[in-house]
Design an enzyme around this catalytic site. Structure first.
Site, PDB file in Angstrom:
ATOM      1  N   LYS A 229      -3.882 -47.380  -5.079  1.00 42.42           N
ATOM      2  CA  LYS A 229      -3.961 -46.801  -3.726  1.00 42.42           C
ATOM      3  C   LYS A 229      -2.705 -45.983  -3.447  1.00 42.42           C
ATOM      4  O   LYS A 229      -1.603 -46.508  -3.422  1.00 42.42           O
ATOM      5  CB  LYS A 229      -4.105 -47.915  -2.687  1.00 42.42           C
ATOM      6  N   ASP A 234       1.004 -44.134   6.199  1.00 46.83           N
ATOM      7  CA  ASP A 234      -0.164 -44.573   6.963  1.00 46.83           C
ATOM      8  C   ASP A 234       0.215 -44.751   8.425  1.00 46.83           C
ATOM      9  O   ASP A 234       0.819 -45.749   8.815  1.00 46.83           O
ATOM     10  CB  ASP A 234      -0.698 -45.893   6.399  1.00 46.83           C
ATOM     11  N   LYS A 241      -1.159 -47.178  14.530  1.00 46.47           N
ATOM     12  CA  LYS A 241      -0.386 -48.412  14.454  1.00 46.47           C
ATOM     13  C   LYS A 241       0.701 -48.413  15.540  1.00 46.47           C
ATOM     14  O   LYS A 241       1.208 -47.345  15.930  1.00 46.47           O
ATOM     15  CB  LYS A 241       0.320 -48.521  13.096  1.00 46.47           C
ATOM     16  N   ASP A 252       2.952 -47.755   1.639  1.00 49.24           N
ATOM     17  CA  ASP A 252       1.504 -47.917   1.506  1.00 49.24           C
ATOM     18  C   ASP A 252       0.959 -47.249   0.243  1.00 49.24           C
ATOM     19  O   ASP A 252      -0.224 -47.345  -0.042  1.00 49.24           O
ATOM     20  CB  ASP A 252       0.787 -47.369   2.750  1.00 49.24           C
ATOM     21  N   ASP A 311      -7.611 -47.326  10.479  1.00 50.38           N
ATOM     22  CA  ASP A 311      -6.474 -47.976   9.830  1.00 50.38           C
ATOM     23  C   ASP A 311      -6.911 -48.835   8.645  1.00 50.38           C
ATOM     24  O   ASP A 311      -6.072 -49.489   8.011  1.00 50.38           O
ATOM     25  CB  ASP A 311      -5.703 -48.832  10.842  1.00 50.38           C
ATOM     26  N   GLU A 313      -8.113 -47.469   5.901  1.00 45.92           N
ATOM     27  CA  GLU A 313      -8.379 -46.257   5.114  1.00 45.92           C
ATOM     28  C   GLU A 313      -8.236 -46.472   3.621  1.00 45.92           C
ATOM     29  O   GLU A 313      -8.801 -45.725   2.829  1.00 45.92           O
ATOM     30  CB  GLU A 313      -7.445 -45.127   5.577  1.00 45.92           C
ATOM     31  N   ARG A 315      -9.305 -48.734   1.490  1.00 45.73           N
ATOM     32  CA  ARG A 315     -10.539 -49.019   0.744  1.00 45.73           C
ATOM     33  C   ARG A 315     -11.440 -47.788   0.689  1.00 45.73           C
ATOM     34  O   ARG A 315     -12.244 -47.644  -0.236  1.00 45.73           O
ATOM     35  CB  ARG A 315     -11.251 -50.207   1.388  1.00 45.73           C
TER      36      ARG A 315
END
Length: 462
Positions: A229, A234, A241, A252, A311, A313, A315
């Protein structure tokens, strides 16, 4: 690296390090002179892990270093020393607890790690001389991969966007003759990676989303596919967030960094595999064209996704990359991701969550992780929880209808994009250390790399 491998039989002039442990100190101390034993007693040294003391010679120099270690193969055995000992050259003493050369090279290198890209380190590290050999070389290779992984995670998002991450992959692959290609921006739509494009399109003007693919090795060998990933920052998207939740989101892309570190080791150790590394690299930003809660997207696999929360995102970008990897039917698929806070709630920062359909393999990896002191913990792909990601609008929702079992529902989401017969490991990791210890400073961390490379060597041994 502050470890030097010496090819000659006799090491250059250097100060010996006498290693011992709490359990072996009584026996080991008998190898010292009466004066040295008396000094150790006077200063309270008894082999406690991560402690050391210096013993002077008659001229006021350092004659010997006494060092307490946990064991001969501890990956952090010497990590307390490089930044604590006076600058100079050191070697392992012939007497005392004999350290494994791999552990010595690895632990010393990790102990000397400092992320100094923006602030100079306070001092140079002490240097360890080791006899050259395959074990010491392997220790340095592992340390190099781990430290490079840490560097990637520690680098601020301003200097580690999708294009920077692609350059890092190219730098890692070039010495090994690996091939690297990118699918960038709207080309993702043309080549059927719509989910990756959807998440990254809000930042496309400055930081275009992309799929980075590295390939290496003999196509006749078993295919190993790694997916990481690569969300380079993010914000949470439109489901933004809070400030506290956004502060560490430069990390991230920790799954991508760890997958790249593992790929680097696969190449450095010349495993007999045909390696494919896939990194969907995006920034989850906010703009007029950002993907929205309630949007529905068709993925590469053909399944439709309803966006329950922007949030969640990670996956979404992973599912396209994993579906692509599965098209070639690899011998093994491993994905690595900083995917859920729920995994941290369940297991904390030091225990990455492992999901696999193969219960025996899950147990094997947990045992191997404990042995390597690079742990991960098997969690269930509990199929009844599929109901939590059902939605009347699409084939699947990217967020669960309940706050419970968040790590499981995220894994189950990915499960839908991996054929039932495909061997697969999903690792939900933190990629960060928030408690400083020798060899493990606060900051980006390489997690499960040592366990996985050990397993892969076992799986693909000649």
């Amino acid at each position: 690296m502050s470890v030097t491998l010496v090819k000659t039989k006799k090491l250059p002039a250097s100060t010996p390090i006498f290693c011992t442990s709490p359990s072996s100190w009584d026996a080991d101390s008998k190898l010292l002179s009466p004066a040295q034993r008396a000094w150790a007693k006077a200063v309270g040294f008894a082999g406690k892990v991560d402690t050391h003391t210096l013993i002077a010679d008659e001229k006021g120099g350092i004659a010997l270093v006494l060092a307490g270690v946990r064991g001969a193969d501890d990956p952090y055995a010497l990590s307390a020393l490089p930044q604590a000992l006076p600058v100079g050259r050191y070697r392992l003493a012939e007497d005392g607890l004999a350290l494994d050369p791999q552990a010595a090279a690895l632990s010393w290198s990790l102990g000397d790690y400092v992320f100094d890209a923006y602030k100079a380190r306070g001092r140079a590290g002490a240097e360890l001389l080791l006899a050259d050999g395959p074990e010491a070389q392997r220790g340095l290779a592992v340390a190099t991969a781990m430290c490079a992984t840490r560097d990637l995670v520690n680098t601020p998002a301003e200097d580690m966007g999708p294009a920077h991450l692609a350059n890092a992959v190219k730098l890692v692959g070039k010495p090994h003759g690996a091939k690297v290609k990118e699918i960038v921006g709207d080309a993702l739509l043309k080549q059927n990676f719509p989910a990756i494009h959807a998440v990254g399109r809000a930042a496309a003007a400055d930081r275009a989303p992309r799929l980075i693919e590295l390939t290496w090795g003999n196509p006749k060998h078993p295919k190993l596919s790694l997916v990481g990933k690569g969300v380079c920052f993010d914000s949470g998207g439109l489901d933004i967030k809070p400030a506290d939740g956004m502060r560490l989101m430069k990390k991230d892309m920790g799954g991508a960094a760890n997958a790249l570190g593992l790929a680097a080791l696969v190449m450095a150790l010349k495993l007999p595999v045909h390696l494919q590394l896939l990194i969907p690299a995006v920034e989850n930003a906010i703009s007029g064209n950002a993907f929205r809660p309630g949007d529905v997207f068709r993925t590469r696999k053909g399944l439709t996704i309803e966006i329950g929360n922007t949030d969640a995102e990670g996956r979404v970008v992973l599912c396209d990359a994993m579906a692509y990897a599965c098209e070639a039917k690899p011998d093994l698929l491993i994905d690595m991701a900083t995917l859920t806070g729920a995994a941290r709630v369940a297991l904390g920062p030091e225990l990455p969550a492992l999901f696999t359909r193969d219960m025996a393999l899950g147990r094997e990896l947990v045992d191997l992780g404990l042995q390597e002191r690079d742990p991960l913990w098997h969690m269930p792909l509990w199929q009844p929880y599929q109901a939590l990601i059902e939605t009347p609008m699409a084939d699947v929702s990217n967020s669960g209808s309940s706050p419970m079992a968040g790590a499981v529902t995220a894994a189950l989401f990915l499960d839908r994009f991996v054929p039932a017969e495909q061997p697969w490991l999903h690792i939900d990791l933190f990629a960060w250390t928030n408690l400083s210890r020798p060899g493990r400073p606060v900051g980006g961390e390489a997690q499960t790399i040592r366990t996985l490379i050990h397993y892969l060597e076992r799986r693909y041994s000649a």
